[in-house]
Design a protein around this motif. Structure first.
Motif, PDB file in Angstrom:
ATOM      1  N   THR A 148      -0.312   7.493 -13.543  1.00 32.91           N
ATOM      2  CA  THR A 148      -0.888   6.148 -13.095  1.00 32.91           C
ATOM      3  C   THR A 148      -0.336   5.671 -11.920  1.00 32.91           C
ATOM      4  OG1 THR A 148       0.607   5.311 -14.692  1.00 32.91           O
ATOM      5  CG2 THR A 148      -1.823   5.582 -15.356  1.00 32.91           C
ATOM      6  N   ASN A 149       1.109   5.929 -11.771  1.00 31.40           N
ATOM      7  CA  ASN A 149       1.734   5.085 -10.605  1.00 31.40           C
ATOM      8  C   ASN A 149       1.535   5.891  -9.293  1.00 31.40           C
ATOM      9  OD1 ASN A 149       3.921   2.870 -11.463  1.00 31.40           O
ATOM     10  ND2 ASN A 149       3.410   3.845 -13.246  1.00 31.40           N
ATOM     11  N   LEU A 150       1.446   7.253  -9.461  1.00 29.70           N
ATOM     12  CA  LEU A 150       1.165   8.059  -8.189  1.00 29.70           C
ATOM     13  C   LEU A 150      -0.257   7.651  -7.936  1.00 29.70           C
ATOM     14  CD1 LEU A 150       1.973  10.560  -6.467  1.00 29.70           C
ATOM     15  CD2 LEU A 150       0.673  12.128  -7.894  1.00 29.70           C
ATOM     16  N   GLY A 151      -1.245   7.456  -8.893  1.00 32.50           N
ATOM     17  CA  GLY A 151      -2.564   7.021  -8.333  1.00 32.50           C
ATOM     18  C   GLY A 151      -2.409   5.696  -7.589  1.00 32.50           C
ATOM     19  N   ALA A 152      -1.520   4.777  -8.014  1.00 29.20           N
ATOM     20  CA  ALA A 152      -1.310   3.434  -7.276  1.00 29.20           C
ATOM     21  C   ALA A 152      -0.737   3.896  -5.774  1.00 29.20           C
ATOM     22  CB  ALA A 152      -0.408   2.571  -8.091  1.00 29.20           C
ATOM     23  N   GLN A 153      -0.094   4.788  -5.729  1.00 31.17           N
ATOM     24  CA  GLN A 153       0.652   4.994  -4.383  1.00 31.17           C
ATOM     25  C   GLN A 153      -0.549   5.622  -3.261  1.00 31.17           C
ATOM     26  OE1 GLN A 153       3.599   4.492  -3.080  1.00 31.17           O
ATOM     27  NE2 GLN A 153       4.902   3.934  -4.945  1.00 31.17           N
ATOM     28  N   LEU A 154      -1.296   6.430  -4.122  1.00 28.26           N
ATOM     29  CA  LEU A 154      -2.192   7.117  -3.202  1.00 28.26           C
ATOM     30  C   LEU A 154      -3.152   6.021  -2.809  1.00 28.26           C
ATOM     31  CD1 LEU A 154      -2.902  10.324  -5.376  1.00 28.26           C
ATOM     32  CD2 LEU A 154      -1.978  10.238  -2.981  1.00 28.26           C
ATOM     33  N   ALA A 155      -3.647   5.200  -3.662  1.00 28.99           N
ATOM     34  CA  ALA A 155      -4.664   4.290  -3.234  1.00 28.99           C
ATOM     35  C   ALA A 155      -4.534   3.227  -2.242  1.00 28.99           C
ATOM     36  CB  ALA A 155      -4.749   3.383  -4.688  1.00 28.99           C
ATOM     37  N   ALA A 156      -2.961   3.349  -1.586  1.00 32.48           N
ATOM     38  CA  ALA A 156      -2.840   2.767  -0.316  1.00 32.48           C
ATOM     39  C   ALA A 156      -3.479   3.106   0.882  1.00 32.48           C
ATOM     40  CB  ALA A 156      -1.335   2.661  -0.176  1.00 32.48           C
ATOM     41  N   GLN A 157      -3.766   4.528   0.939  1.00 30.06           N
ATOM     42  CA  GLN A 157      -4.504   5.076   1.839  1.00 30.06           C
ATOM     43  C   GLN A 157      -5.909   5.726   1.417  1.00 30.06           C
ATOM     44  OE1 GLN A 157      -3.896   4.787   4.916  1.00 30.06           O
ATOM     45  NE2 GLN A 157      -1.683   3.944   4.733  1.00 30.06           N
ATOM     46  N   HIS A 158      -6.283   5.940   0.334  1.00 29.61           N
ATOM     47  CA  HIS A 158      -7.220   6.550  -0.389  1.00 29.61           C
ATOM     48  C   HIS A 158      -7.961   6.075  -1.620  1.00 29.61           C
ATOM     49  CE1 HIS A 158      -5.730  10.054   2.320  1.00 29.61           C
ATOM     50  NE2 HIS A 158      -4.237   9.647   1.433  1.00 29.61           N
ATOM     51  N   SER A 159      -9.080   6.601  -1.832  1.00 32.53           N
ATOM     52  CA  SER A 159     -10.026   6.135  -3.068  1.00 32.53           C
ATOM     53  C   SER A 159      -9.468   6.998  -4.066  1.00 32.53           C
ATOM     54  CB  SER A 159     -11.325   6.081  -2.804  1.00 32.53           C
ATOM     55  OG  SER A 159     -11.813   7.504  -2.550  1.00 32.53           O
TER      56      SER A 159
END
Length: 386
Positions: A148-159
């Motif tokens: 979940t927290n890696l998803g939040a980090q990736l969402a800064a630049q990606h869907s």
């Protein structure tokens, strides 16, 4: 792919529809003939239009040519019981992508659709997103927190879409959101015939502008309603719509989780640096090898890692073999607080060592080109003001 099939035969519609669903395509089945083509294309906007029942009369190609001229984004495929060289030539001139001999086997039909779909993706400049799976070696490893927290980090630049596949006891949404889902994975499974981009998007909870979570069933009993083909179809669609699809898996390896793992580019095995953690990781890796997942697809994340502890990276490498190993530092107090508040650690403690570690992890998964217009001081000031 969204595939529309027009046929005068109810029996053929049923048979071919089952084939399309079995290969994770969204199927639109219409009883009728070539006169339905324009209506179906303008109403349903399929990627591929299959039309069965055309004969060898070139005069029948008039409605085909209308569709290929006015809707060039739709690939038209004809299913014909017999053909002539003249008809094949005229079909090509009318813009038909392929003419297939009917009846057609499921294998040949799928091969033709994949062939056409690949050409469509190239022509549209689209690519599949990466599918990453997270699975804990034992309870409490922290795989849900990391996913979940890696998803939040990736969402800064990606869907990003995270799918909670811990079907009986999944609670991934609660790690990053304090609400309850209106729709869960079991709801989607019950209405799988509705599956399209709109249904998928509306079923997921939007945690952040680029980050959504598709929740596991609220009632553990509903897990039985979710079949491998449902999961396969959902992941296939999600990977065509999102840059990253993250799968948070439970520890049980069953037909549903295997179907999900088959779709992944990387499987992250999450463990802690303890003797039970290493032993469980060895067991899990043995299962992966028996399923044919090579070492190039498997990476290890050692969560809550303490430098100078009794078990270090070298000991883990000796026990597990040559695999990529990532370590995530221990920050129990702030991580626990973020989980209890249902908020990504990124929001409450951006400078926490775990936050910084996951930010680096996200950049390594998909590096973002440096903006040469920004100076070093500009980047530093931008980070400070974030």
């Amino acid at each position: 792919m969204k595939v529309a099939l027009i046929s005068p035969s109810k029996e053929h519609l049923h048979e071919l529809g089952q084939v399309l669903h079995g290969f994770s395509h969204q199927a639109i089945l219409v009883e009728g003939g070539k006169s339905k083509m324009r209506e179906v294309v303008e109403r349903d906007q399929p990627d591929i239009l299959l039309v069965e029942g055309m004969c060898c009369d070139p005069a029948e190609l008039s409605p085909v040519e209308y569709v290929t001229t006015h809707h060039p984004q739709v690939a038209v495929v004809l299913l014909c019981p017999s053909t002539t060289p003249e008809f094949l030539l005229n079909s090509m001139r009318a813009g038909v992508r392929e003419v297939l001999t009917a009846p057609i086997s499921p294998t040949l039909l799928q091969a033709a659709i994949e062939r056409i779909a690949n050409r469509l993706r190239v022509s549209r400049g689209s690519t599949h997103g990466r599918v990453l799976a997270f699975i804990g070696c034992k309870g409490g490893s922290g795989s849900t927190f990391l996913a979940t927290n890696l998803g939040a980090q990736l969402a800064a630049q990606h869907s990003v879409l995270l799918i909670d596949l811990n079907l009986q006891f999944g609670d991934a949404l609660s790690f990053v959101h304090d609400g309850h889902p209106v729709t869960t994975l079991s709801d989607m499974a019950r209405e799988i015939e509705r599956l399209d981009a709109t249904f998928l998007s509306s079923s997921a909870v939007k945690v952040a502008p680029n980050f959504s979570v598709l929740a596991a069933p609220e009632d553990p009993a509903q897990a039985m309603e979710i079949k491998p083909e449902h999961v396969d179809a959902i992941i296939a669609l999600a990977s065509s719509r999102y840059d990253f699809v993250l799968l948070d898996l439970g520890r049980n390896i069953d037909s549903v989780s295997v179907k999900a793992l088959d779709r992944t580019s990387t499987i992250f095995t999450v463990m802690q640096a303890s003797v039970p953690g290493v032993r469980n990781a060895q067991k899990l890796l043995t299962v992966f090898r028996s399923l044919g997942y090579g070492g190039e697809r498997i990476e290890v994340i050692v969560n809550r890692f303490e430098r100078g502890g009794e078990i270090g990276v070298a000991e883990i490498e000796r026990a597990l073999g040559k695999l990529a190993i990532h370590t995530v530092p221990n920050s129990y107090k702030q991580v626990s607080a973020a989980i209890n508040h249902g908020d990504p650690l990124l929001n409450s403690a951006r400078n926490n060592p775990v936050s910084r570690n996951l930010a680096d992890f996200a950049r390594n998964l998909s590096p973002v080109p440096q903006q040469d217009a920004r100076s070093l001081f500009g980047r530093l000031l931008g980070r400070a003001s974030a």
